[in-house]
Write a protein that holds these residues in place. Sequence first.
Motif, PDB file in Angstrom:
ATOM      1  N   ASP A  59       0.831  -1.198   0.000  1.00 44.10           N
ATOM      2  CA  ASP A  59       0.000   0.000   0.000  1.00 44.10           C
ATOM      3  C   ASP A  59       0.872   1.257   0.000  1.00 44.10           C
ATOM      4  O   ASP A  59       0.620   2.201  -0.756  1.00 44.10           O
ATOM      5  CB  ASP A  59      -0.928  -0.027   1.221  1.00 44.10           C
ATOM      6  CG  ASP A  59      -2.063   0.972   1.075  1.00 44.10           C
ATOM      7  OD1 ASP A  59      -2.523   1.179  -0.067  1.00 44.10           O
ATOM      8  OD2 ASP A  59      -2.475   1.555   2.094  1.00 44.10           O
ATOM      9  N   LYS A  60       1.914   1.238   0.811  1.00 41.31           N
ATOM     10  CA  LYS A  60       2.824   2.391   0.909  1.00 41.31           C
ATOM     11  C   LYS A  60       3.451   2.714  -0.454  1.00 41.31           C
ATOM     12  O   LYS A  60       3.723   3.870  -0.764  1.00 41.31           O
ATOM     13  CB  LYS A  60       3.908   2.071   1.933  1.00 41.31           C
ATOM     14  CG  LYS A  60       5.017   3.101   2.064  1.00 41.31           C
ATOM     15  CD  LYS A  60       5.858   2.780   3.289  1.00 41.31           C
ATOM     16  CE  LYS A  60       7.046   3.713   3.424  1.00 41.31           C
ATOM     17  NZ  LYS A  60       7.638   3.620   4.764  1.00 41.31           N
ATOM     18  N   HIS A  61       3.683   1.681  -1.254  1.00 39.53           N
ATOM     19  CA  HIS A  61       4.337   1.890  -2.554  1.00 39.53           C
ATOM     20  C   HIS A  61       3.350   1.825  -3.722  1.00 39.53           C
ATOM     21  O   HIS A  61       3.731   1.565  -4.858  1.00 39.53           O
ATOM     22  CB  HIS A  61       5.479   0.886  -2.719  1.00 39.53           C
ATOM     23  CG  HIS A  61       6.530   1.041  -1.651  1.00 39.53           C
ATOM     24  ND1 HIS A  61       7.510   1.989  -1.703  1.00 39.53           N
ATOM     25  CD2 HIS A  61       6.685   0.404  -0.459  1.00 39.53           C
ATOM     26  CE1 HIS A  61       8.248   1.927  -0.604  1.00 39.53           C
ATOM     27  NE2 HIS A  61       7.778   0.975   0.168  1.00 39.53           N
ATOM     28  N   ASN A  62       2.080   2.035  -3.419  1.00 33.74           N
ATOM     29  CA  ASN A  62       1.006   2.055  -4.433  1.00 33.74           C
ATOM     30  C   ASN A  62       0.927   0.766  -5.249  1.00 33.74           C
ATOM     31  O   ASN A  62       0.683   0.790  -6.455  1.00 33.74           O
ATOM     32  CB  ASN A  62       1.177   3.250  -5.383  1.00 33.74           C
ATOM     33  CG  ASN A  62       1.150   4.559  -4.634  1.00 33.74           C
ATOM     34  OD1 ASN A  62       0.321   4.747  -3.743  1.00 33.74           O
ATOM     35  ND2 ASN A  62       2.083   5.447  -4.964  1.00 33.74           N
TER      36      ASN A  62
ATOM     37  N   THR B 130      -3.479  -1.870  -4.503  1.00 34.22           N
ATOM     38  CA  THR B 130      -4.717  -1.807  -5.290  1.00 34.22           C
ATOM     39  C   THR B 130      -4.454  -1.158  -6.647  1.00 34.22           C
ATOM     40  O   THR B 130      -5.350  -0.599  -7.256  1.00 34.22           O
ATOM     41  CB  THR B 130      -5.790  -0.993  -4.533  1.00 34.22           C
ATOM     42  OG1 THR B 130      -5.215   0.270  -4.187  1.00 34.22           O
ATOM     43  CG2 THR B 130      -6.246  -1.710  -3.283  1.00 34.22           C
ATOM     44  N   SER B 131      -3.201  -1.241  -7.112  1.00 31.99           N
ATOM     45  CA  SER B 131      -2.851  -0.609  -8.381  1.00 31.99           C
ATOM     46  C   SER B 131      -3.708  -1.161  -9.522  1.00 31.99           C
ATOM     47  O   SER B 131      -3.899  -2.369  -9.645  1.00 31.99           O
ATOM     48  CB  SER B 131      -1.373  -0.873  -8.665  1.00 31.99           C
ATOM     49  OG  SER B 131      -1.089  -0.550 -10.005  1.00 31.99           O
TER      50      SER B 131
ATOM     51  N   THR C  31       5.733  -3.101 -11.331  1.00 32.61           N
ATOM     52  CA  THR C  31       4.504  -3.121 -12.122  1.00 32.61           C
ATOM     53  C   THR C  31       4.621  -3.976 -13.389  1.00 32.61           C
ATOM     54  O   THR C  31       3.654  -4.124 -14.129  1.00 32.61           O
ATOM     55  CB  THR C  31       4.099  -1.688 -12.547  1.00 32.61           C
ATOM     56  OG1 THR C  31       5.261  -1.045 -13.093  1.00 32.61           O
ATOM     57  CG2 THR C  31       3.587  -0.894 -11.367  1.00 32.61           C
TER      58      THR C  31
END
Length: 381
Positions: A234-237, A240-241, A314
């Motif tokens: 969550d901290k690094h997006n 839930t990207s 990603t």
Amino acid sequence: MFQLCNNPNCNLELNHKGKHSFICKKAWTKLFNSDDNKKIDKAGCCTPRGGDKGGYQNHVNRNSKVIIPYEKLNEVNLSNYKDGYVIRIFPTQYFASKYKIANEFVNNTDIKVGDNAFILYRTYDDFDNLPPFPNWKIRSVMKYNPATKKYDIPTKNRRGNIIDDGHYLLRISNSGTNKKKNRFEGPAQGIFAPEYADANTNFLCQSVLAWLIINTDDSPYNPDDFVHLKAILDKHNLLTSPHYEKDYIMHNGKTTCPLCQKIIKHSALNESISFEDEEGLTNSTEQVGSTRSTTVNLFHMVPLCYASLENIPTHVSWGHATCNTRLGQRRCYSFTDLQATEIEIDITEGDKKHLLGYANATKNFIRSQNGDVWIRISKGD
Ligand SMILES: [Zn+2]
Ligand SMILES: [Zn+2]
């Protein structure tokens, strides 16, 4: 509620003891079985590429010194490689003739053999016709000696305070016609540069891959138990990207193979590929070596290359070994990517025309709405 340390570069729990740390693998290792932990460790390492002949290291972490082939030098951004690099030059590139350096290396302050570059000998012909200078030495790794305050202890591993010394490496195979022996001298010089990731990026990739293991079909894990990992993602997006769904890395919360879009079963992560499937993999880079591939492997959405770093959070996912092979060195386009191009592929049967799917700009990749995929396997003139 679980809370992370407030330091932006720390992924440990709030009020932790000791130093801050970006890397915190216990966020999954504590709860994972040993096979799954090994799978994640392996994904953080460079894969075998038959690399010994090129002086490549295998099975070491991605955050290692890289080898840049001289002919790729103008493609790479050297500042990408935070753990250092060394330039590989072939004798035919370096020498114009025996003991005569090619013009491009004369007074070249950027490339210095014995400093940031080495010569790789792979044939007896080159070794005899374009030999190393008499004062040159074979490459070696030297460890720092606190007693002498010099790097004078030869070592085989690259950990700790070490330097590379020497000018050339021998990876000469007996060509068969001569009666000479193979000469493999000097240690591996670094990893395959496209596989590089710095330590923090490598950790985030592994965090994503751990999360994708947790969300496989029939997974023995409950996502709710991984509060620490979820907080890190969550901290690094990365929790839930939207890219997970858009690229079909996950679908409806389940881990999927981005190429065939089928749900990945937890058991497939560690089961060996069947012999029938293995036949299709004979040309795959994953298959070099004696160990058999697993059914599901690390999958890159964008092929690894020299021009940019693509082992990034990603772009990593799990995918079938066979899908990886079929994809080859191509980008894996999702249906949404292709639909956005508005390049429609139609099929005409008699007087009826229907939409087969959408293609990418170079028209080597087509998908239809129902999940079918076509990849161009050969190209005409
Ligand atoms: Zn901290
Ligand atoms: Zn697949």
